[in-house]
Design a protein around this motif. Structure first.
Motif, PDB file in Angstrom:
ATOM      1  N   TYR B  25       0.832  -1.206   0.000  1.00 57.14           N
ATOM      2  CA  TYR B  25       0.000   0.000   0.000  1.00 57.14           C
ATOM      3  C   TYR B  25       0.866   1.255   0.000  1.00 57.14           C
ATOM      4  CZ  TYR B  25      -3.491   3.375   1.429  1.00 57.14           C
ATOM      5  OH  TYR B  25      -4.308   4.456   1.470  1.00 57.14           O
ATOM      6  N   MET B  28       2.473   1.651  -3.404  1.00 55.91           N
ATOM      7  CA  MET B  28       1.483   2.065  -4.389  1.00 55.91           C
ATOM      8  C   MET B  28       1.133   3.534  -4.203  1.00 55.91           C
ATOM      9  SD  MET B  28      -2.194   0.356  -5.135  1.00 55.91           S
ATOM     10  CE  MET B  28      -2.931   0.840  -3.593  1.00 55.91           C
ATOM     11  N   SER B  29       0.945   3.957  -2.966  1.00 62.17           N
ATOM     12  CA  SER B  29       0.612   5.356  -2.683  1.00 62.17           C
ATOM     13  C   SER B  29       1.646   6.290  -3.267  1.00 62.17           C
ATOM     14  CB  SER B  29       0.534   5.604  -1.179  1.00 62.17           C
ATOM     15  OG  SER B  29      -0.449   4.813  -0.607  1.00 62.17           O
ATOM     16  N   CYS B  32       1.706   6.162  -7.206  1.00 62.12           N
ATOM     17  CA  CYS B  32       0.579   6.822  -7.865  1.00 62.12           C
ATOM     18  C   CYS B  32       0.598   8.332  -7.625  1.00 62.12           C
ATOM     19  CB  CYS B  32      -0.746   6.206  -7.424  1.00 62.12           C
ATOM     20  SG  CYS B  32      -0.967   4.542  -8.096  1.00 62.12           S
ATOM     21  N   ILE B  54      -5.564   8.782 -10.426  1.00 60.73           N
ATOM     22  CA  ILE B  54      -5.308   7.996  -9.216  1.00 60.73           C
ATOM     23  C   ILE B  54      -6.148   6.714  -9.219  1.00 60.73           C
ATOM     24  CG2 ILE B  54      -5.671   7.949  -6.716  1.00 60.73           C
ATOM     25  CD1 ILE B  54      -4.733  10.884  -6.690  1.00 60.73           C
ATOM     26  N   ASP B  55      -7.429   6.859  -9.609  1.00 59.19           N
ATOM     27  CA  ASP B  55      -8.303   5.670  -9.673  1.00 59.19           C
ATOM     28  C   ASP B  55      -7.706   4.611 -10.589  1.00 59.19           C
ATOM     29  OD1 ASP B  55      -9.930   7.192  -8.155  1.00 59.19           O
ATOM     30  OD2 ASP B  55     -11.451   7.555  -9.706  1.00 59.19           O
ATOM     31  N   CYS B  57      -4.618   4.434 -11.692  1.00 63.85           N
ATOM     32  CA  CYS B  57      -3.292   4.015 -11.228  1.00 63.85           C
ATOM     33  C   CYS B  57      -3.420   2.901 -10.193  1.00 63.85           C
ATOM     34  CB  CYS B  57      -2.560   5.218 -10.641  1.00 63.85           C
ATOM     35  SG  CYS B  57      -0.899   4.845 -10.086  1.00 63.85           S
ATOM     36  N   VAL B  58      -4.336   3.071  -9.249  1.00 68.54           N
ATOM     37  CA  VAL B  58      -4.528   2.054  -8.211  1.00 68.54           C
ATOM     38  C   VAL B  58      -4.978   0.732  -8.845  1.00 68.54           C
ATOM     39  CG1 VAL B  58      -5.949   1.401  -6.234  1.00 68.54           C
ATOM     40  CG2 VAL B  58      -4.952   3.678  -6.339  1.00 68.54           C
ATOM     41  N   TYR B  61      -2.036  -0.717 -10.729  1.00 66.69           N
ATOM     42  CA  TYR B  61      -0.972  -1.189  -9.832  1.00 66.69           C
ATOM     43  C   TYR B  61      -1.314  -2.564  -9.273  1.00 66.69           C
ATOM     44  CZ  TYR B  61       2.895  -0.847  -6.538  1.00 66.69           C
ATOM     45  OH  TYR B  61       4.069  -1.056  -5.877  1.00 66.69           O
ATOM     46  N   MET B  62      -2.564  -2.698  -8.820  1.00 61.52           N
ATOM     47  CA  MET B  62      -2.950  -3.974  -8.225  1.00 61.52           C
ATOM     48  C   MET B  62      -3.013  -5.082  -9.271  1.00 61.52           C
ATOM     49  SD  MET B  62      -5.326  -3.031  -5.045  1.00 61.52           S
ATOM     50  CE  MET B  62      -6.687  -2.265  -5.842  1.00 61.52           C
TER      51      MET B  62
END
Lengths: 89, 96
Positions: B25, B28-29, B32, B54-55, B57-58, B61-62
């Motif tokens: 987390y 990722m933070s 992003c 950001i939406d 990117c998250v 990323y996952m």
């Protein structure tokens, strides 16, 4: 009674190893994501990004393998020369 | 592992899982934030573009994290199998 702490030690080292592995997995994800994903106009992972990520990961594994090989060699050499020195003196 | 009760084992594993999730987390933070929000703070609002970035990117990323995880798992399973094969081929030391 003496076998219990020994087993614990083994568990501990296994857990430590596993923890290291998971941390390097996180690190790898971060690195490959940062280097490969630049397009945020879509939430779908593009083929080119997918390809880049796979290559990034394979390359990372090869890099770590090679580094550990060379490191081991250097360490062995050092050990050998230390032995020679101790024999001479 | 046998020296621990099943409860203790589960506790160890779930602690590790939580730690790794937190680590992921945090990574990722920052990734992003770097990718989506330029470090200029004229305005305290998150603009529309940044928010949408950001939406995505998250999500991405996952997605990437999962894909790499699956690949790593399959590789380590393959490794384990070849190790077992090699060990099976090795002549067993004869007890004296």
């Amino acid at each position: 009674m003496t076998t219990v702490p020994q087993l614990d030690q083994q568990t501990e080292s296994t857990m430590k190893q596993f923890r290291e592995f998971l941390l390097s997995y996180n690190k790898l994800s971060e690195m490959c994501f940062t280097d490969c994903v630049h397009d945020f106009t879509t939430r779908k992972v593009l083929d080119s990004e997918q390809n880049c990520t796979t290559n990034c990961m394979d390359k990372y594994l090869k890099i770590t393998q090679r580094i550990s090989q060379r490191f081991q060699e250097a360490q062995m050499q050092q050990n050998d020369s230390a032995k020679v020195h101790s024999l001479i003196s | 592992m046998s020296s621990l009760t099943q409860e203790e084992q589960l506790k160890l594993i779930s602690d590790l899982e939580i730690e790794m999730m937190a680590d992921m987390y945090n990574r990722m933070s920052s990734a992003c934030q770097k990718k989506c929000v330029p470090p200029r703070y004229k305005d305290a609002e998150l603009n529309k573009g940044e928010a949408v970035c950001i939406d995505r990117c998250v999500a991405k990323y996952m997605d990437i994290h999962d894909r790499i995880g699956k690949k790593l798992t399959s590789i380590s399973m393959q490794d384990e199998e070849t190790m077992k094969k090699i060990q099976g081929q090795m002549p067993q030391p004869t007890p004296k």
